[in-house]
Write a protein that holds these residues in place. Structure first.
Motif, mmCIF file in Angstrom:
data_model
loop_
_atom_site.group_PDB
_atom_site.id
_atom_site.type_symbol
_atom_site.label_atom_id
_atom_site.label_comp_id
_atom_site.label_asym_id
_atom_site.label_seq_id
_atom_site.Cartn_x
_atom_site.Cartn_y
_atom_site.Cartn_z
ATOM 1 N N LYS A 28 -16.807 101.241 92.883
ATOM 2 C CA LYS A 28 -15.448 101.158 93.692
ATOM 3 C C LYS A 28 -15.658 100.375 95.092
ATOM 4 C CE LYS A 28 -12.784 104.823 95.842
ATOM 5 N NZ LYS A 28 -12.905 106.444 96.287
ATOM 6 N N GLY A 51 -11.820 98.817 92.027
ATOM 7 C CA GLY A 51 -12.874 98.637 91.345
ATOM 8 C C GLY A 51 -13.148 97.306 90.968
ATOM 9 N N GLU A 92 -21.008 103.467 95.003
ATOM 10 C CA GLU A 92 -19.820 104.512 94.445
ATOM 11 C C GLU A 92 -19.134 104.105 93.431
ATOM 12 O OE1 GLU A 92 -16.250 107.057 96.753
ATOM 13 O OE2 GLU A 92 -17.443 105.520 97.706
ATOM 14 N N LYS A 93 -18.784 104.837 92.410
ATOM 15 C CA LYS A 93 -18.243 104.513 91.188
ATOM 16 C C LYS A 93 -16.569 104.984 91.113
ATOM 17 C CE LYS A 93 -21.710 102.656 89.130
ATOM 18 N NZ LYS A 93 -21.695 101.089 88.864
ATOM 19 N N ILE A 94 -15.959 104.391 90.474
ATOM 20 C CA ILE A 94 -14.630 104.564 90.280
ATOM 21 C C ILE A 94 -14.078 104.704 88.815
ATOM 22 C CG2 ILE A 94 -13.507 102.647 90.528
ATOM 23 C CD1 ILE A 94 -11.132 103.528 91.762
ATOM 24 N N LEU A 134 -7.677 102.461 87.603
ATOM 25 C CA LEU A 134 -7.456 100.959 88.151
ATOM 26 C C LEU A 134 -6.165 100.442 87.499
ATOM 27 C CD1 LEU A 134 -11.062 99.734 88.045
ATOM 28 C CD2 LEU A 134 -9.934 100.832 90.004
ATOM 29 N N TYR A 187 -8.076 95.759 90.343
ATOM 30 C CA TYR A 187 -9.595 95.432 89.606
ATOM 31 C C TYR A 187 -10.101 93.977 89.656
ATOM 32 C CZ TYR A 187 -13.216 94.821 86.082
ATOM 33 O OH TYR A 187 -14.191 94.372 85.535
ATOM 34 N N THR A 202 -16.527 103.681 83.899
ATOM 35 C CA THR A 202 -16.379 103.566 85.419
ATOM 36 C C THR A 202 -17.276 102.228 85.837
ATOM 37 O OG1 THR A 202 -18.844 104.431 85.640
ATOM 38 C CG2 THR A 202 -16.968 105.827 85.553
ATOM 39 N N GLN A 257 -13.690 99.803 98.991
ATOM 40 C CA GLN A 257 -12.841 100.466 99.840
ATOM 41 C C GLN A 257 -12.206 99.498 100.820
ATOM 42 O OE1 GLN A 257 -12.213 103.648 99.900
ATOM 43 N NE2 GLN A 257 -14.097 104.859 99.199
ATOM 44 N N GLU A 308 -8.149 99.824 98.015
ATOM 45 C CA GLU A 308 -9.203 100.767 97.187
ATOM 46 C C GLU A 308 -9.074 100.198 95.726
ATOM 47 O OE1 GLU A 308 -9.179 104.998 95.322
ATOM 48 O OE2 GLU A 308 -9.768 105.074 97.546
#
Length: 347
Positions: free
Chosen positions: A53, A79, A14-16, A21, A26, A50, A55, A77
């Motif tokens: 990600k 990145g 998954e990307k964020i 951020l 980060y 991006t 969690q 949460e």
């Protein structure tokens, strides 16, 4: 039962967006601390749009020079960079149990044995997923996590206390400097010399061979007393360490011996050593560079500050030694709890 890591976890895909951020959430290899030390604020954010990600409950591993043991259990949460692997637990394993299962020397020895590269080894993502771990039923996992988390909580409290004590020490040093107009060279109030290469290394020996950043091995003798100031000479600059036990300072370090250990530690911790880098292929600082550093100095003020700082530093050392014992107990308990040689109900 024994499972491959791939059977109980997967890499996050998954990307964020980077603009979602902050320096607080980060993670890169730069702001992950060695020896399971947690994380700090990121010095900068990436320029790409991006990143991967993570969690709460995900496990993050710095994949450059894995021997630094930069492993982090996320509680929020955020990145991470491409050089950080993000493990997500599957439904058949407790997230915290997975973290404890990877937080051991066997896992990192395996990662290094299968890593690619020599000067800057990088873990092989495919091989890492072949690592085999013991996974009991979920109820047993939860019981084990409850036991081990008690030890981790005490370690965390000790670390928080040490941070507060360090802040007080820094304040005392700042107050000691206030109004001082005289200056000296560091070499006038300290002995500065290079560490040495040990004659031999053996994991079963007593004394740690230390570099600028971490323990490099073990040997049967020591060349520095507990509390000596050790700085990086080559490879890593700007890391100032004082170890809570007798050690062997390796030849990639500079040793600073002085009666004003706490004050000098504070002073050196505020120096930007990049300004003194003489290396071309890798960072380097010389004895003379350190000796020629100019420091505000008034002997009576420094002696008074040392008297106030010393019991605080002694408490920091005491907490560090206790944390070593707690971590050792935690690491010993896990395999014994898994094998049943220690009953969960008896603890």
């Amino acid at each position: 039962m024994k499972y491959k890591l791939s059977e109980v976890a997967y890499y996050s895909k998954e990307k964020i967006k980077t603009d979602e951020l902050s320096p607080e959430n980060y993670l890169s290899t730069e702001n992950m601390l060695p020896e399971f030390g947690g994380i700090t604020t990121a010095p900068s954010l990436p320029t790409i749009s991006t990143v991967t990600k993570y969690q709460p409950g995900d496990i993050l591993l710095s994949n450059i020079r894995p021997y630094f043991k930069k492993l982090y259990y996320s509680t929020s949460e955020g990145g991470c960079s491409n050089d950080v692997l993000c493990f997500c637990a599957k439904d058949n394993i407790n997230k915290a149990f997975l973290y404890y299962s990877l937080k051991n020397d066997d896992f990192f020895k395996y990662v290094m044995a299968t890593a690619k590269g020599t000067k800057m080894p990088r873990g092989d993502k495919s091989a890492i997923m072949d690592y085999v771990l013991e996974v009991p039923d979920l109820e047993t996992q939860q019981k084990i996590v409850r036991i081990l988390s008690v030890l981790d909580k005490k370690i965390e409290l000790n670390n928080e206390q040490n941070q507060n004590l360090n802040d007080i020490i820094k304040t005392l040093f700042k107050n000691a400097l206030n109004g001082i107009s005289d200056t000296v060279k560091l070499g006038e109030i300290s002995k500065v010399f290079s560490g040495k290469r040990p004659d031999s290394l053996n994991e079963k020996d007593k004394y740690e061979v230390v570099g600028a950043r971490n323990v490099m091995g073990y040997t049967n003798a020591y060349n520095q007393e507990a509390g000596t100031i050790i700085a990086g000479r080559v490879g890593t600059l700007g890391i100032i360490k004082r170890y809570s036990r007798k050690t062997w300072a390796s030849d990639n370090t500079l040793v600073v011996d002085t009666e004003f250990k706490n004050c000098i530690e504070c002073f050196l911790s505020g120096i930007n050593f990049d300004l003194y880098n003489r290396g071309s292929t890798q960072p380097l600082i010389t004895q003379m560079d350190l000796k020629n550093l100019i420091i505000p100095f008034e002997k009576e003020r420094f002696l008074t500050a040392e008297q106030k700082m010393t019991p605080l530093r002694d408490k920091i050392f005491s907490n560090e030694l206790e944390n070593e014992q707690l971590a050792l107990l935690r690491d010993i308990l896990l395999p014994k709890l898994l094998s049943g040689s220690i009953s969960l109900e008896s603890i």
